[in-house]
Enzyme design. Structure first.
Site, mmCIF file in Angstrom:
data_model
loop_
_atom_site.group_PDB
_atom_site.id
_atom_site.type_symbol
_atom_site.label_atom_id
_atom_site.label_comp_id
_atom_site.label_asym_id
_atom_site.label_seq_id
_atom_site.Cartn_x
_atom_site.Cartn_y
_atom_site.Cartn_z
ATOM 1 N N ASP A 1 -16.102 24.801 23.903
ATOM 2 C CA ASP A 1 -15.595 24.276 25.155
ATOM 3 C C ASP A 1 -14.448 23.299 24.826
ATOM 4 O OD1 ASP A 1 -15.582 23.292 27.892
ATOM 5 O OD2 ASP A 1 -16.587 21.527 27.066
ATOM 6 N N ASP B 1 -12.779 20.364 27.296
ATOM 7 C CA ASP B 1 -12.919 18.992 27.816
ATOM 8 C C ASP B 1 -14.345 18.459 27.621
ATOM 9 O OD1 ASP B 1 -10.216 18.850 28.862
ATOM 10 O OD2 ASP B 1 -10.898 20.319 30.330
ATOM 11 N N ARG C 1 -15.381 32.288 35.108
ATOM 12 C CA ARG C 1 -15.719 30.869 35.206
ATOM 13 C C ARG C 1 -17.123 30.623 34.660
ATOM 14 N NH1 ARG C 1 -14.434 26.086 37.709
ATOM 15 N NH2 ARG C 1 -16.146 25.004 38.728
HETATM 16 MG MG LIG Z 1 -16.781 20.366 28.873
#
Ligand SMILES: [Mg+2]
Length: 263
Positions: free
Chosen positions: A8, A10, A107
């Site tokens: 991932d 962020d 998503r």
């Molecule tokens: Mg994240």
């Protein structure tokens, strides 16, 4: 086939912030670059899988995002680390504007990005791992069949411990498993686990074979070893059957089975 570290972005590579698209706001989490480099050295493909709904919301453009990714690539290169590929989801099912208003398949926790990466890079799913900071990251990984880990409190040393242990188990030829045929006595189970760790220590995958599904047993086991898993089986299992169940439970890894019977 290639192994992959799916990451991932962020909250995992950079400190969490809302809708980050400028280099000045992109702060690397301590240990993230080293973590990536470690997987580079081991020959894994490092692939970022990131929801970027800020594009859908019109806060920044795909061009902005690509510019940030190039900037990150440059920072990586200067530290001898490399992200092999970036996948992002620019959609949002409710707040998306124009073409970005989509109930897409990419998503997270949906697996579209990961599935595409698997095809693009001929990825061996079983040999790969996923790391993120949110439950939906882990959910995405698990749905796609990839062993998943959560980065907690930005603590890469904790994550490294968990991941190293898992990788050693995967790679080591001389690993042990503990099978406990539990005669329904929690205290004895706990003692058996203690004995086992005193004897073998180090890297073991522990599978407790319990005669009933018991969360309490698993919890006790996890206090020694977060990787421990519980296999609930019927009462009064023979040793041969316990081994058979244990082997199928650990799936595909030919573990050396140590049988430790508590009764
Ligand atoms: Mg994240």
């Amino acid at each position: 086939m290639n192994k992959a570290l799916f990451l991932d972005r962020d909250g995992t590579i950079n400190e969490y912030g809302e809708y980050i698209y400028l280099p000045k706001d992109f702060v690397f989490i301590k240990g993230a670059v080293e973590f990536i480099r470690k997987f580079n050295v081991m020959g894994y493909k490092v692939i970022v899988i990131s929801n970027q709904a800020g594009i859908a919301r019109g806060y920044y453009t795909e061009k902005d995002l690509l510019a940030l990714q190039r900037w990150v690539d440059g920072r990586m290169e200067s530290q001898k680390a490399k992200i092999d590929a970036w996948y992002y989801c620019p959609h949002h099912p409710i707040y998306g504007k124009g073409k970005y208003l989509q109930d897409c398949d990419c998503r997270k926790p949906k697996t579209g990005m990961l599935d595409r990466a698997v095809k693009d890079f001929d990825i061996d799913i079983k040999g790969s791992i996923m790391v993120g900071d949110k439950e939906w990251d882990a959910e995405c990984g698990e749905r796609a069949g990839v062993k998943s880990f959560l980065l907690r409190n930005n603590d890469y040393s904790l994550l490294n411990n968990e991941v190293d242990k898992y990788l050693s188990l995967q790679n080591s030829a001389s690993k042990h498993s503990l099978l406990i045929v539990n005669k329904n006595n929690a205290a004895l189970t706990e003692n058996a686990v203690k004995d086992f760790y005193a004897k073998y220590g180090g890297l073991n995958e522990v599978v407790i074979v319990d005669n009933n599904s018991s969360d309490a047993s698993l919890e006790r086991l996890r206090s020694f070893d977060h990787m421990a898993r519980l296999l609930a089986v019927k009462r009064d299992l023979s040793e041969a059957d316990a081994i058979k169940y244990g082997r199928s439970f650990v799936g595909g890894i030919d573990l050396e089975m140590k049988v430790y019977i508590s009764e």
